[in-house]
Motif scaffolding. Structure first.
Motif, PDB file in Angstrom:
ATOM      1  N   ARG A 198       1.816   5.143   3.783  1.00 55.29           N
ATOM      2  CA  ARG A 198       1.901   4.913   5.238  1.00 55.29           C
ATOM      3  C   ARG A 198       3.320   5.555   5.315  1.00 55.29           C
ATOM      4  O   ARG A 198       4.511   5.269   4.780  1.00 55.29           O
ATOM      5  CB  ARG A 198       1.898   3.427   5.432  1.00 55.29           C
ATOM      6  CG  ARG A 198       2.388   2.929   6.852  1.00 55.29           C
ATOM      7  CD  ARG A 198       2.294   1.485   6.858  1.00 55.29           C
ATOM      8  NE  ARG A 198       2.514   1.089   8.316  1.00 55.29           N
ATOM      9  CZ  ARG A 198       3.360   0.166   8.382  1.00 55.29           C
ATOM     10  NH1 ARG A 198       4.149  -0.145   7.747  1.00 55.29           N
ATOM     11  NH2 ARG A 198       3.802  -0.036   9.914  1.00 55.29           N
ATOM     12  N   CYS A 239       6.703   5.965   7.123  1.00 51.48           N
ATOM     13  CA  CYS A 239       7.666   4.828   7.693  1.00 51.48           C
ATOM     14  C   CYS A 239       8.801   5.572   7.801  1.00 51.48           C
ATOM     15  O   CYS A 239       9.497   6.227   7.021  1.00 51.48           O
ATOM     16  CB  CYS A 239       7.741   3.566   6.563  1.00 51.48           C
ATOM     17  SG  CYS A 239       6.177   2.738   6.580  1.00 51.48           S
ATOM     18  N   GLY A 273       6.599   1.428  10.388  1.00 55.91           N
ATOM     19  CA  GLY A 273       5.731   2.502  10.514  1.00 55.91           C
ATOM     20  C   GLY A 273       6.287   3.845  11.586  1.00 55.91           C
ATOM     21  O   GLY A 273       6.914   3.467  12.399  1.00 55.91           O
ATOM     22  N   TRP A 296      -1.968  -4.004   5.635  1.00 54.46           N
ATOM     23  CA  TRP A 296      -2.084  -2.805   6.370  1.00 54.46           C
ATOM     24  C   TRP A 296      -3.416  -2.567   6.716  1.00 54.46           C
ATOM     25  O   TRP A 296      -4.030  -1.392   6.509  1.00 54.46           O
ATOM     26  CB  TRP A 296      -1.603  -1.612   5.773  1.00 54.46           C
ATOM     27  CG  TRP A 296      -0.056  -1.872   5.741  1.00 54.46           C
ATOM     28  CD1 TRP A 296       0.933  -2.461   6.742  1.00 54.46           C
ATOM     29  CD2 TRP A 296       0.811  -1.476   4.827  1.00 54.46           C
ATOM     30  NE1 TRP A 296       2.177  -2.555   6.257  1.00 54.46           N
ATOM     31  CE2 TRP A 296       2.300  -1.940   5.016  1.00 54.46           C
ATOM     32  CE3 TRP A 296       0.644  -1.034   3.274  1.00 54.46           C
ATOM     33  CZ2 TRP A 296       3.289  -1.729   3.979  1.00 54.46           C
ATOM     34  CZ3 TRP A 296       1.858  -0.855   2.427  1.00 54.46           C
ATOM     35  CH2 TRP A 296       3.047  -1.026   2.827  1.00 54.46           C
ATOM     36  N   LYS A 308      -5.536   0.283   4.370  1.00 53.12           N
ATOM     37  CA  LYS A 308      -5.700   1.742   4.581  1.00 53.12           C
ATOM     38  C   LYS A 308      -4.570   2.362   3.680  1.00 53.12           C
ATOM     39  O   LYS A 308      -4.590   3.453   3.293  1.00 53.12           O
ATOM     40  CB  LYS A 308      -5.272   1.766   5.975  1.00 53.12           C
ATOM     41  CG  LYS A 308      -6.425   1.451   6.867  1.00 53.12           C
ATOM     42  CD  LYS A 308      -6.371   1.959   8.263  1.00 53.12           C
ATOM     43  CE  LYS A 308      -4.819   1.828   9.047  1.00 53.12           C
ATOM     44  NZ  LYS A 308      -4.899   2.554  10.435  1.00 53.12           N
ATOM     45  N   TRP A 309      -3.544   1.779   2.986  1.00 50.23           N
ATOM     46  CA  TRP A 309      -2.442   2.385   2.401  1.00 50.23           C
ATOM     47  C   TRP A 309      -2.275   1.932   1.089  1.00 50.23           C
ATOM     48  O   TRP A 309      -2.507   0.735   0.960  1.00 50.23           O
ATOM     49  CB  TRP A 309      -1.200   2.347   3.254  1.00 50.23           C
ATOM     50  CG  TRP A 309      -1.255   2.595   4.766  1.00 50.23           C
ATOM     51  CD1 TRP A 309      -1.538   1.283   5.850  1.00 50.23           C
ATOM     52  CD2 TRP A 309      -1.577   3.880   5.337  1.00 50.23           C
ATOM     53  NE1 TRP A 309      -1.531   2.053   6.849  1.00 50.23           N
ATOM     54  CE2 TRP A 309      -1.469   3.438   6.767  1.00 50.23           C
ATOM     55  CE3 TRP A 309      -1.554   4.993   5.029  1.00 50.23           C
ATOM     56  CZ2 TRP A 309      -1.817   4.492   7.797  1.00 50.23           C
ATOM     57  CZ3 TRP A 309      -1.698   6.042   5.914  1.00 50.23           C
ATOM     58  CH2 TRP A 309      -1.935   5.629   7.402  1.00 50.23           C
ATOM     59  N   GLN A 363       4.151   2.826   0.788  1.00 50.11           N
ATOM     60  CA  GLN A 363       4.944   3.753   1.847  1.00 50.11           C
ATOM     61  C   GLN A 363       5.666   4.924   1.557  1.00 50.11           C
ATOM     62  O   GLN A 363       6.281   5.054   0.146  1.00 50.11           O
ATOM     63  CB  GLN A 363       5.684   2.657   2.541  1.00 50.11           C
ATOM     64  CG  GLN A 363       4.962   1.624   3.294  1.00 50.11           C
ATOM     65  CD  GLN A 363       5.900   0.806   4.240  1.00 50.11           C
ATOM     66  OE1 GLN A 363       7.138   0.837   4.432  1.00 50.11           O
ATOM     67  NE2 GLN A 363       5.428  -0.153   4.943  1.00 50.11           N
TER      68      GLN A 363
END
Length: 159
Positions: free
Chosen positions: A10, A12, A43, A92, A95-96, A99
């Motif tokens: 993700r 960020c 994010g 999340w 989905k991830w 980060q």
């Protein structure tokens, strides 16, 4: 179950906000009972510049406005962390895998009265200023190495 290595990181932005004494802002997350403290981060929206995201997240999480900070430095590279296996697929929306973060060091030029964690979408239940050297011990264990990398990146500007 999804193999975490198949998931992306993700994007960020993270903020190390230091006061005139060189102490770093940390907040205690609302969504955990752990004694974990962290620096503001969040994010990056699609098409959003990392610096703009850092300033937006800082405001959303601390109430600190851009006119109360000055940019000191940006970490030279993206920093990564992986979620522990038990959290992959749960946070999340699954989905991830972790980060990838752009970190920024800002000097806080306001007063403590300019900090208000009771924002429209609060993230923290408490906040304080802490010695940067204490940060790796204050964060959740899976982010400890990340915080050590942040401190290394900003070491020339701290203390």
């Amino acid at each position: 179950m999804t193999d975490p290595s198949d998931l992306p990181y993700r994007p960020c932005a993270g903020v190390m906000l230091i006061d005139a004494q060189g102490r770093a802002f940390v907040g205690q997350r609302l969504d955990t009972t752990l004694e974990a403290w962290q620096m503001p981060q969040g994010g990056i929206d699609p098409g959003e510049d990392a610096l703009a995201a850092a300033l937006r997240e800082l405001g959303e999480e601390t109430g600190v406005r851009p006119e109360h900070v000055e940019l000191i430095a940006e970490a030279p590279t993206e920093l990564f962390y992986d979620l522990p296996p038990e959290l992959v697929g749960k946070v999340w929306k699954g989905k991830w895998r972790g980060q990838r973060q752009r970190w920024f060091l800002f000097r806080f030029t306001g007063t403590d009265a300019d900090i208000d964690i009771a924002t429209p979408h609060p993230e923290f239940r408490a906040w304080r200023w802490s010695d940067p050297a204490d940060l790796p011990a204050m964060i959740v264990p899976f982010k400890k190495a990340l915080y050590e990398q942040v401190l290394t990146a900003f070491a020339p500007h701290l203390g």
